[in-house]
Write a protein that holds these residues in place. Structure first.
Motif, PDB file in Angstrom:
ATOM      1  N   LEU A  60       0.922  -1.232  -0.079  1.00 63.25           N
ATOM      2  CA  LEU A  60       0.111   0.183  -0.110  1.00 63.25           C
ATOM      3  C   LEU A  60       0.796   1.181  -0.027  1.00 63.25           C
ATOM      4  N   THR A  61       1.993   1.384   0.839  1.00 65.69           N
ATOM      5  CA  THR A  61       2.842   2.208   0.805  1.00 65.69           C
ATOM      6  C   THR A  61       3.357   2.798  -0.542  1.00 65.69           C
ATOM      7  N   LYS A  62       3.682   1.642  -1.139  1.00 68.23           N
ATOM      8  CA  LYS A  62       4.458   1.802  -2.478  1.00 68.23           C
ATOM      9  C   LYS A  62       3.584   2.165  -3.565  1.00 68.23           C
ATOM     10  N   TYR A  63       2.273   2.073  -3.376  1.00 65.36           N
ATOM     11  CA  TYR A  63       1.233   2.524  -4.346  1.00 65.36           C
ATOM     12  C   TYR A  63       0.893   3.788  -4.159  1.00 65.36           C
ATOM     13  N   VAL A  64       0.895   4.360  -2.816  1.00 63.97           N
ATOM     14  CA  VAL A  64       0.834   5.531  -2.360  1.00 63.97           C
ATOM     15  C   VAL A  64       1.920   6.508  -2.879  1.00 63.97           C
ATOM     16  N   THR A  75     -10.476   7.827  -1.389  1.00 65.57           N
ATOM     17  CA  THR A  75     -11.510   6.609  -1.724  1.00 65.57           C
ATOM     18  C   THR A  75     -11.173   5.140  -1.680  1.00 65.57           C
ATOM     19  N   ILE A  76      -9.727   5.061  -1.987  1.00 67.24           N
ATOM     20  CA  ILE A  76      -9.223   3.814  -1.846  1.00 67.24           C
ATOM     21  C   ILE A  76      -9.106   3.222  -0.343  1.00 67.24           C
ATOM     22  N   PHE A  77      -8.683   4.226   0.486  1.00 67.45           N
ATOM     23  CA  PHE A  77      -8.514   4.103   1.988  1.00 67.45           C
ATOM     24  C   PHE A  77      -9.771   3.894   2.385  1.00 67.45           C
ATOM     25  N   ASN A  78     -10.909   4.351   2.294  1.00 65.32           N
ATOM     26  CA  ASN A  78     -12.355   4.241   2.597  1.00 65.32           C
ATOM     27  C   ASN A  78     -12.789   3.039   2.279  1.00 65.32           C
ATOM     28  N   ALA A  79     -12.390   2.468   1.092  1.00 67.75           N
ATOM     29  CA  ALA A  79     -12.595   1.135   0.669  1.00 67.75           C
ATOM     30  C   ALA A  79     -12.146   0.175   1.493  1.00 67.75           C
ATOM     31  N   ILE A  80     -10.788   0.220   1.817  1.00 66.62           N
ATOM     32  CA  ILE A  80     -10.227  -0.439   2.685  1.00 66.62           C
ATOM     33  C   ILE A  80     -10.607  -0.576   3.927  1.00 66.62           C
ATOM     34  N   ILE A  81     -11.319   0.222   4.279  1.00 61.93           N
ATOM     35  CA  ILE A  81     -12.104   0.181   5.716  1.00 61.93           C
ATOM     36  C   ILE A  81     -13.362  -0.625   5.602  1.00 61.93           C
ATOM     37  N   THR A 167      -7.554  -0.133  13.370  1.00 54.95           N
ATOM     38  CA  THR A 167      -7.898   0.267  11.879  1.00 54.95           C
ATOM     39  C   THR A 167      -7.276   1.220  11.380  1.00 54.95           C
ATOM     40  N   VAL A 168      -7.467   2.486  11.941  1.00 57.39           N
ATOM     41  CA  VAL A 168      -7.001   3.656  11.410  1.00 57.39           C
ATOM     42  C   VAL A 168      -5.436   4.049  11.724  1.00 57.39           C
ATOM     43  N   GLY A 169      -5.011   2.998  12.626  1.00 55.11           N
ATOM     44  CA  GLY A 169      -3.696   3.093  12.973  1.00 55.11           C
ATOM     45  C   GLY A 169      -2.759   2.899  11.750  1.00 55.11           C
ATOM     46  N   SER A 170      -3.100   2.061  11.105  1.00 54.07           N
ATOM     47  CA  SER A 170      -2.370   1.363   9.986  1.00 54.07           C
ATOM     48  C   SER A 170      -2.625   1.959   8.488  1.00 54.07           C
ATOM     49  N   LEU A 171      -3.404   3.033   8.644  1.00 57.24           N
ATOM     50  CA  LEU A 171      -3.843   3.651   7.366  1.00 57.24           C
ATOM     51  C   LEU A 171      -3.425   4.879   7.317  1.00 57.24           C
ATOM     52  N   ALA A 172      -3.808   5.573   8.700  1.00 54.22           N
ATOM     53  CA  ALA A 172      -3.887   7.200   8.982  1.00 54.22           C
ATOM     54  C   ALA A 172      -2.274   7.770   8.716  1.00 54.22           C
ATOM     55  N   PRO A 173      -1.385   6.883   8.978  1.00 55.66           N
ATOM     56  CA  PRO A 173       0.061   7.433   8.887  1.00 55.66           C
ATOM     57  C   PRO A 173       0.716   7.325   7.492  1.00 55.66           C
ATOM     58  N   ILE A 174       0.112   6.301   6.703  1.00 51.03           N
ATOM     59  CA  ILE A 174       0.102   6.353   5.204  1.00 51.03           C
ATOM     60  C   ILE A 174      -0.473   7.543   4.586  1.00 51.03           C
ATOM     61  N   TYR A 175      -1.744   7.760   4.968  1.00 56.33           N
ATOM     62  CA  TYR A 175      -2.312   8.796   4.255  1.00 56.33           C
ATOM     63  C   TYR A 175      -1.667  10.360   4.879  1.00 56.33           C
ATOM     64  N   ALA A 176      -1.371  10.197   5.892  1.00 56.05           N
ATOM     65  CA  ALA A 176      -0.679  11.708   6.371  1.00 56.05           C
ATOM     66  C   ALA A 176       0.669  11.754   5.672  1.00 56.05           C
ATOM     67  N   ALA A 244     -16.453   2.812  12.196  1.00 60.45           N
ATOM     68  CA  ALA A 244     -16.304   4.066  12.739  1.00 60.45           C
ATOM     69  C   ALA A 244     -14.942   4.787  12.425  1.00 60.45           C
ATOM     70  N   SER A 245     -13.914   3.765  11.885  1.00 63.04           N
ATOM     71  CA  SER A 245     -12.546   4.479  11.540  1.00 63.04           C
ATOM     72  C   SER A 245     -12.622   5.143  10.519  1.00 63.04           C
ATOM     73  N   ILE A 246     -13.664   4.884   9.636  1.00 65.40           N
ATOM     74  CA  ILE A 246     -13.654   5.955   8.376  1.00 65.40           C
ATOM     75  C   ILE A 246     -14.004   7.311   8.871  1.00 65.40           C
ATOM     76  N   VAL A 247     -14.566   7.687  10.119  1.00 63.87           N
ATOM     77  CA  VAL A 247     -14.516   9.063  10.301  1.00 63.87           C
ATOM     78  C   VAL A 247     -13.417   9.429  10.962  1.00 63.87           C
ATOM     79  N   LEU A 248     -12.459   8.547  11.536  1.00 63.50           N
ATOM     80  CA  LEU A 248     -11.351   8.948  12.252  1.00 63.50           C
ATOM     81  C   LEU A 248     -10.075   9.179  11.299  1.00 63.50           C
ATOM     82  N   LEU A 249     -10.259   8.591   9.984  1.00 70.53           N
ATOM     83  CA  LEU A 249      -9.102   8.744   9.210  1.00 70.53           C
ATOM     84  C   LEU A 249      -8.583  10.067   8.878  1.00 70.53           C
TER      85      LEU A 249
END
Length: 263
Positions: A60-64, A75-81, A167-176, A244-249
């Protein structure tokens, strides 16, 4: 959609299902009277989950890193959640079947004391036939009883919060890292902070109470039915926490960016 994202979706689905099935292991331990063996056999399945996590994050990191456009990535991150939430529901439906299969596995391993023999038997005609016979669907009565049973609300609330954070802990840092590309590496390393809070919730508030309740069932201070309903409540809170992690992302992504700038 790229092959990388499809692979991330598949790995995420596997991780979420195994994480949901984990809630039923204590029930199997109580039912068979062999808690340690139950966890030992389930750890083989957890190994699959850990391997999936090992591959999921770098892919996921390489794709980003190779993709521009925050809207498409969001959209992709929300789809993952969402896929994680759907996998949690699917895992909940599999729990009755999984319990029966694991119970048989625990009994067979305790008798033969051979993991290789257990694995070979699982893929034999008799083993496959037994797994087909174990197929079952969750009882509606369990859901109905939840409204009439006094559940440990603090544990369930903590579980909901911990699952949402994990859930958000594995995605938010990448999106950050997408929000602040110059601090991408720092943002990713800050994942341990979010996951650390979730780990504290699980280690301090959830696991000890579940362990006490497990011992109470074995000692006859708590019925297996009450414990099973507690597990059903925890699975439900895991499902809600995942969605609920969608709201926290987004908020957590910006908090990580702020922390990265301060450091």
């Amino acid at each position: 959609m790229s092959v990388q994202i499809i692979l991330v979706f598949v790995l995420n689905f596997i991780i979420s299902i195994i994480g949901t099935l984990a809630y039923s292991v204590r029930l199997v331990g109580v039912r068979t009277g062999k808690i340690a063996v139950s966890f030992a056999l389930f750890n083989i399945l957890m190994l699959v989950s850990r391997i999936a996590i090992t591959f999921q994050v770098p892919i996921l990191t390489k794709y980003v890193e190779k993709t521009s456009g925050g809207g498409d990535l969001l959209t992709i991150f929300n789809a993952i959640i969402i896929i994680s939430g759907v996998a949690t529901v699917f895992g909940a439906l599999l729990i009755p079947t999984f319990q029966r299969i694991l119970c048989k596995g625990v009994e067979s391993f305790s008798a033969d004391r051979s993991l290789s023999k257990l694995i070979l038997h699982s893929f034999s005609k008799a083993g496959i036939r037994y797994m087909k016979e174990c197929v079952s669907v969750p009882s509606r009565e369990n859901v109905r009883h939840l409204t009439h049973t006094k559940l440990p609300k603090k544990i369930i609330a903590c579980n909901l919060a911990a699952v949402a954070l994990l859930t958000v802990g594995s995605l938010a840092p990448i999106y950050a890292g997408v929000i602040e590309p110059d601090l991408r590496a720092t943002c990713i390393t800050l994942a341990s902070i979010v996951n650390g809070i979730a780990t504290i919730l699980m280690t301090v508030f959830i696991d000890p109470q579940l362990s006490i309740m497990t011992d109470d069932v074995i000692d006859g201070k708590c019925t297996e039915e009450e414990f099973r309903l507690c597990v059903v409540g925890l699975v439900g809170s895991k499902t809600l926490g995942t969605f609920a992690s969608i709201v926290l992302l987004i908020p957590f992504s910006y908090l990580i960016v702020i922390a990265a700038n301060i450091i």
